[in-house]
Design a protein around this motif. Structure first.
Motif, PDB file in Angstrom:
ATOM      1  N   VAL A  32      47.574  43.321  24.728  1.00 43.99           N
ATOM      2  CA  VAL A  32      48.492  42.276  24.291  1.00 43.99           C
ATOM      3  C   VAL A  32      49.901  42.668  24.714  1.00 43.99           C
ATOM      4  CG1 VAL A  32      49.285  40.871  22.351  1.00 43.99           C
ATOM      5  CG2 VAL A  32      47.027  41.946  22.255  1.00 43.99           C
ATOM      6  N   VAL A  77      47.417  38.529  15.991  1.00 45.18           N
ATOM      7  CA  VAL A  77      46.246  38.710  16.855  1.00 45.18           C
ATOM      8  C   VAL A  77      45.261  39.687  16.208  1.00 45.18           C
ATOM      9  CG1 VAL A  77      45.453  39.575  19.089  1.00 45.18           C
ATOM     10  CG2 VAL A  77      47.511  38.158  18.955  1.00 45.18           C
ATOM     11  N   HIS A 199      49.327  32.377  25.991  1.00 48.14           N
ATOM     12  CA  HIS A 199      49.003  31.727  24.710  1.00 48.14           C
ATOM     13  C   HIS A 199      50.194  30.862  24.310  1.00 48.14           C
ATOM     14  CE1 HIS A 199      47.970  30.801  20.690  1.00 48.14           C
ATOM     15  NE2 HIS A 199      48.488  31.851  20.090  1.00 48.14           N
ATOM     16  N   VAL A 212      43.600  33.176  22.913  1.00 50.76           N
ATOM     17  CA  VAL A 212      43.730  34.503  22.328  1.00 50.76           C
ATOM     18  C   VAL A 212      42.494  35.364  22.603  1.00 50.76           C
ATOM     19  CG1 VAL A 212      43.901  35.775  20.139  1.00 50.76           C
ATOM     20  CG2 VAL A 212      45.340  33.766  20.537  1.00 50.76           C
TER      21      VAL A 212
END
Length: 511
Positions: A32, A77, A199, A212
């Motif tokens: 991420v 997340v 996203h 995601v």
């Protein structure tokens, strides 16, 4: 005619299990990114594992509804992954929603626990406990629990329909259906660890599940924009700065991006754009390619929230005039058109689009009898859903969209669909975006059409000869009686789709 794509009821690894595999095999790879900060897969698992342990102590799962609300970021997340890993039911709540609306959604979903991250406001839900967490509290040594593949009807998430044409409805999704969809899409798009997926969808829009979880289940990188929504003028530049290779877009949103962005911008690393949520027109396809000098794939996708994200897809090469085909069903799905008595129709005959899948949802929560009638549930998790969309299946097995059954208008004996009028309007010079509404305000009682226009840059008024141009493509009854210039079309807060319910009856000053 019906179209079937072969599929089986075989067990699929759960989404969290798919992610855990990458945490084990590529722990130092970027999972991420947001701004200048990066989380590796090891850090993602540490945070998600810590939240998982907390959830297991707080809610006697599996199968409990856990609402997650917080700013777009690493902790959110990790919380999504943790809820899925503990086999609970994920309810993402947009922190920007009004508290009353969030509370209504949490209550409608039967929420057991509200997980509020980084100071997010906590919606009240009847009987729900509240757990507040800050990013700094997330431990680094947690592990994701390992489970067997989820049973066919094991509940996994709750999302609400977009509400673009009425009151949003709560949909109960399934773990297995989500896992199957991600496995199929990962294979179909050849998603690899080197991919970077953006996203940009609102967290209350079910597409966010794809944005995601697809990269994380493929060992790729999830790219998060800043917590605050990006204005249209910055979205495409953000994609370029973050080297995004795969993107989802709603047509209304994509038009706004193009309208607000200089034509000199290029996205050379973007290899595929997935459009869904609204009809995709040839005009938008052409504008996307020419405005950005885009050479990658454009894919049109179709599937209501009620059937787990996507059930049909179509690679757009040379666009057909008007609205693009919805495509063929994905594996484990079938599509056909039927008439009101419920008879399947022959190729080319228009009727209601019906979807059958082994990987659907469990239907609406708290639905009315009329809403429940749209679903038929069979053995092994099979779901048949009557979409309310009008279309046909051609001789090659491709599904085509003709409009919503409830957007059909009849004026002076002529029947047509508002989407068809919008597609013709959008193709006219000087028109960037449009939405057409029907109002019963004429003296003879017939509906009157109003076209709400967002003009192209450099156009200062309704293009001359617009009505005459429309008459070359539309019956006279389908040509709008009024044209109203607007700065932007209203969009729903979660999905970004056109919000028709917010298009008000214009004043008589409309042109």
């Amino acid at each position: 005619m019906s179209v079937r794509a072969c599929g089986t009821g075989q067990p699929w690894p759960g989404v969290a299990e798919q992610i855990a595999r990458w945490c084990a095999t590529t722990p130092l790879a970027p999972a991420v990114v947001q701004g200048s900060r990066t989380w590796t897969y090891r850090e993602l698992e540490g945070a998600a594992g810590a939240i998982s342990a907390t959830l297991q102590a707080q809610v006697p799962g599996p199968g409990r509804v856990v609402a997650v609300t917080g700013p777009r970021g690493f902790a959110t997340v990790a919380a999504w992954v943790a809820v899925l890993a503990t086999r609970n039911v994920l309810l993402p709540l947009d922190p920007g929603l009004a508290p009353v609306q969030s509370a209504r959604m949490a209550s409608r979903a039967g929420t057991d626990l509200v997980l509020a991250l980084d100071g997010a406001r906590v919606p009240t839900a009847n009987g729900a406990r509240v757990l507040r967490l800050d990013s700094g509290q997330l431990g680094a040594g947690g592990r994701l629990p390992q489970e067997e593949p989820p049973p066919p009807e094991d509940p996994g998430y709750v999302f609400f329909t977009s509400g673009s044409t009425g009151q949003p409805k709560a949909i109960l999704g399934r773990h297995r259906s989500l896992a199957h969809f991600l496995t199929w899409l990962r294979t179909a798009l050849h998603v690899q660890p080197g991919d970077r997926i953006g996203h940009l969808a609102g967290v209350g829009f079910d597409v966010s599940l794809r944005e995601v979880l697809l990269p994380l289940s493929a060992g790729a990188t999830l790219c998060l924009p800043p917590p605050a929504p990006l204005p249209p003028s910055q979205a495409l530049a953000w994609l370029g700065d973050n080297r995004v290779t795969l993107l989802h877009a709603v047509p209304t949103v994509a038009r706004a991006w193009l309208h607000a962005t200089d034509s000199s911008l290029r996205l050379p690393l973007l290899r595929a754009v997935l459009f869904s949520g609204e009809p995709l027109t040839d005009t938008l396809v052409t504008r996307w390619r020419t405005h950005l000098d885009y050479r990658g794939e454009i894919i049109n996708q179709y599937g209501p929230t009620e059937t787990t994200l996507i059930r049909c897809w179509h690679r757009v090469e040379d666009p057909t005039p008007g609205i693009q085909p919805l495509g063929r069903p994905i594996p484990g799905s079938e599509a056909w058109a039927e008439d009101p008595p419920g008879t399947r129709l022959l190729p080319g005959a228009p009727g209601e689009i019906v979807l059958r899948t082994l990987y659907g949802t469990s239907g609406y929560l708290g639905a009315s009898e009329e809403e429940d009638a749209r679903f038929t549930f069979g053995p092994d998790g099979e779901v048949i859903y009557r979409t309310g969309d009008l279309g046909h299946v051609d001789a090659d097995g491709v599904v085509h969209f003709l409009g919503r059954l409830d957007d059909q208008v009849k004026i002076y004996g002529v029947r047509f669909h508002l989407h068809a009028v919008e597609a013709v309007l959008e193709a006219q010079p000087g028109v960037q975006q449009t939405a057409v509404t029907a109002h019963h305000d004429s003296e003879d009682g017939a509906p009157r059409l109003t076209a709400h226009l967002v003009l192209a840059p450099g156009c200062n008024g309704v293009p001359g000869g617009l009505r005459a141009a429309l008459l070359q493509h539309l019956p006279a009854a389908a040509v709008p009686a009024r044209f109203v210039i607007v700065d932007a079309l209203p969009r729903t807060s979660g999905s970004g789709k056109l919000d028709r319910s917010s298009l008000t009856d214009p004043s008589p000053s409309g042109i």
